[in-house]
Each structure stands twice: as C-alpha cells, then as structure tokens.
Design an enzyme around this catalytic site. Structure first.
Site, PDB file in Angstrom:
ATOM      1  N   CYS A 232       0.811  -1.210   0.000  1.00  0.00           N
ATOM      2  CA  CYS A 232       0.000   0.000   0.000  1.00  0.00           C
ATOM      3  C   CYS A 232       0.848   1.266   0.000  1.00  0.00           C
ATOM      4  O   CYS A 232       1.717   1.432   0.859  1.00  0.00           O
ATOM      5  CB  CYS A 232      -0.896  -0.024   1.245  1.00  0.00           C
ATOM      6  SG  CYS A 232      -1.744   1.525   1.581  1.00  0.00           S
TER       7      CYS A 232
ATOM      8  N   TYR B 275      -5.536   6.736  -9.033  1.00  0.00           N
ATOM      9  CA  TYR B 275      -6.747   5.974  -8.714  1.00  0.00           C
ATOM     10  C   TYR B 275      -7.954   6.530  -9.467  1.00  0.00           C
ATOM     11  O   TYR B 275      -8.816   5.780  -9.931  1.00  0.00           O
ATOM     12  CB  TYR B 275      -7.013   6.002  -7.204  1.00  0.00           C
ATOM     13  CG  TYR B 275      -6.098   5.120  -6.407  1.00  0.00           C
ATOM     14  CD1 TYR B 275      -6.440   3.814  -6.098  1.00  0.00           C
ATOM     15  CD2 TYR B 275      -4.870   5.598  -5.953  1.00  0.00           C
ATOM     16  CE1 TYR B 275      -5.593   2.995  -5.362  1.00  0.00           C
ATOM     17  CE2 TYR B 275      -4.012   4.791  -5.213  1.00  0.00           C
ATOM     18  CZ  TYR B 275      -4.383   3.493  -4.922  1.00  0.00           C
ATOM     19  OH  TYR B 275      -3.536   2.688  -4.203  1.00  0.00           O
TER      20      TYR B 275
END
Length: 347
Positions: free
Chosen positions: A52, A183
């Site tokens: 992450c 994203y």
C-alpha cells in the site's frame, strides 16, 4: 484497494469519477496525551502492508526517524478480501503481538459497529487491542512532531516549521492529481472521467518535473514529508499504474527528470529498502478483479535501471540536512531479496 480503505470504500459517483472515502479515525497520539493516547515506547503497534502506498509512507518515516524500538510494526500480506487485511505472513496467520488474524479485529475492538473500510496504515493500542488512528496523512506528521523523544540521533527534520506552509501546498497538489490521481484514472467509470484524471495527472507530473529540474528535492534542500509522499506513488508507477490504471502517456522511466529524482530517493537508505515489488504487484493485480478479472500478475517491468546513477548531486542539497542516514533495517523487517527491485525479469 489499498490504504485509503479496503475494497468496500471504493466509490464511483454517477458521473463516473472515483471518490475516496477520507473519513478516518482521527484520534491522535501526542506527546502530552491530550486525546487520551500519550506517546509511549512499546505501547503501540503500526500495522501496514508493504503493498500500500499510503502505508509505505509510514514505513519510510518510521525508518528515517529511527522509531523502530519505540513503535513496533506488524506487516499484513499483500492481498485482502472484502472484510480486511490479514496477517497471513505471520506464523499461524496471527500477528505475534496483537494475536489477531485480521486487522478488522482491532477496528471492532474500537467500535463493534465500525461501518467503514479497514485501512492501513493503522496504529493499534496494544494493551486494549483497539485501533487508535488510521488517519494516514496525520500519522506521518505526528511521527515527526510528537514522537521526538524517541527519534534516533541524527534523525532528519521531515516537517520543519519554516517550510511547513510550502510542504503543505506541494502535498495538496500532489495528493489531488498524483497520489489520488492515479486511482481516479484507474477506477474511472466513464471515458470523460478517465480523461480528466489522466490530463490532471500528467499536467502535475510535468509541473513537478519542471520544479525538480532546478532543485534536488521538492521543498528546500533536504528530504521532507513531501518527498516521501511523492516517492510511494512513483515507485508503483511503472510496475502498476502505467498499465493497470491506464496512466500510459509515458512510463516514469521515460520522464528523465522525475526518473532521476526517483532513483535518487530509491537509492537513499530508508526509501528503496522499504519497497517490496512482489507485494505491490500482487496486491493490485490480484485484488482489483474488476480491472484485472483473471488475477494474472505481470512479470515485468525490468527495474534494474532503478539502481543506475542519477546525477542529482549536481543540484546540491543534503538529503538528511545536518542529520545522518538511518542504519540498516532490522533483520525481521528486511524485504526478501527476491522481492527487491532490480532482479532480472525471467526470460
């Protein structure tokens, strides 16, 4: 997804634009304990996944500041299901300090009805087993400003007072268009939303390239919080975002200034030694089945050039200012050699 929330936090609005759930547990761990959680060595556990980018920030800052003795770290595996990140890397699939199989258990210890995504990074209060905060932008700032008693000798100033306004300004644009921008491109639900995110992403990268053509680091002449935040997106750009998220105007390796800047940081102790390329690729390609239905993980790209000379010393600057580089990672926190960028891609 990763960091921002787990998969249940992903939301595409009616216009097709990706929206990030940014409603985090905002309780802070402070030197004076004003919110009920004073800084104490050994009391808390930082839970991360190396996959992450948001958690990778906390891993880097903890390393740079030398907080390993004061703040232990639990590492989740690179994948998760709709419920939570899991401690599948640990013996018997349980975190050895918390005793949990899933990070979800720490959130439910805080609130049995916790309604939001289970996110990394998270800091857990070990005595109670309850998560204190998952507010990732504040976590790294507080590691710099509130945990000073436990910083190593020679720790850098990552958020110096005289530069905070400029760091905040740079971080704001980088978050909107780059950290979150990839994203917004990758999860866009319409062509229009994708093209808008794509355009903003590369406009910002062009502006950052121009800025970094004149100075070695983003703000001032040393590494700051701003460099940490940009680095974790750049380290995932060619392996993931270029193809998986359709951010394909250019690869990072085709943007000379940004790629040299990235290599400068990657080769700096505390940055590249936190990058687990296997976990990064497995997470995105295996978890995001709406984008990659087969779950097939690509073998590339070739990252051997991440170790090439960068020449950024010519711009001056001192990476750690009046401080010093961190020592080697703790043995139990070393990224497996076969996961380190630079290994040849199988023929």
């Amino acid at each position: 997804m990763s960091g921002e929330t787990s998969e249940q936090g992903k939301y595409v609005n009616p216009s097709g634009s990706f929206e990030r759930d940014q409603n985090y547990l905002s309780t802070r761990i402070t030197a004076d304990g004003r919110e009920g959680y004073p800084v104490e060595a050994g009391r808390y556990r930082l839970v991360v996944s190396r996959a992450c980018p948001w958690a990778n920030r906390a891993i880097i800052v903890r390393r740079l500041l030398g907080l390993e003795e004061a703040l232990s770290m639990g590492v989740c595996g690179p994948t998760h299901d709709e419920r939570s990140w899991t401690f599948d890397l640990d013996p018997d699939g349980r975190d050895p300090v918390l005793g949990y199989e899933r990070l979800q258990e720490a959130f439910f210890a805080r609130d049995p009805e916790y309604p939001r995504g289970i996110t990394v990074p998270a800091i857990v209060d070990v005595p109670s087993g309850a998560v204190v905060t998952n507010n990732y932008p504040q976590i790294t700032i507080d590691l710099s400003l509130e945990w000073g008693e436990f910083h190593r000798e020679g720790a850098p100033q990552l958020y110096p007072e005289r530069l905070r306004a400029e760091i905040d300004e740079v971080n704001d644009g980088v978050f909107r268009d780059v950290n979150n921008g990839v994203y917004r491109a990758g999860f866009a639900g319409t062509q229009e939303a994708y093209e808008k995110a794509f355009t903003r992403l590369f406009a910002r990268l062009d502006a950052l390239s121009d800025r970094l053509s004149r100075q070695r680091f983003l703000v001032g002449d040393t590494i700051t919080e701003a460099d940490v935040r940009l680095f974790t997106t750049l380290s995932r750009f060619d392996p993931v975002y270029h193809g998986h998220f359709k951010c394909n105007r250019q690869k990072l390796s085709e943007m000379p200034v940004l790629f040299a800047y990235f290599r400068d940081l990657f080769q700096t102790p505390g940055f590249g030694d936190t990058v687990d390329l296997d976990h990064i690729k497995r997470h995105y390609y295996e978890v995001h089945r709406d984008i990659n239905p087969t779950g097939v993980v690509p073998l590339g790209p070739d990252t051997s050039d991440w170790w090439a000379p960068h020449g950024r010393e010519e711009l001056g600057g001192r990476p750690f200012g009046d401080g010093t580089p961190p020592g080697p990672p703790r043995p139990e926190e070393v990224v497996p050699a076969e996961h380190v960028p630079g290994h040849p891609v199988p023929a």
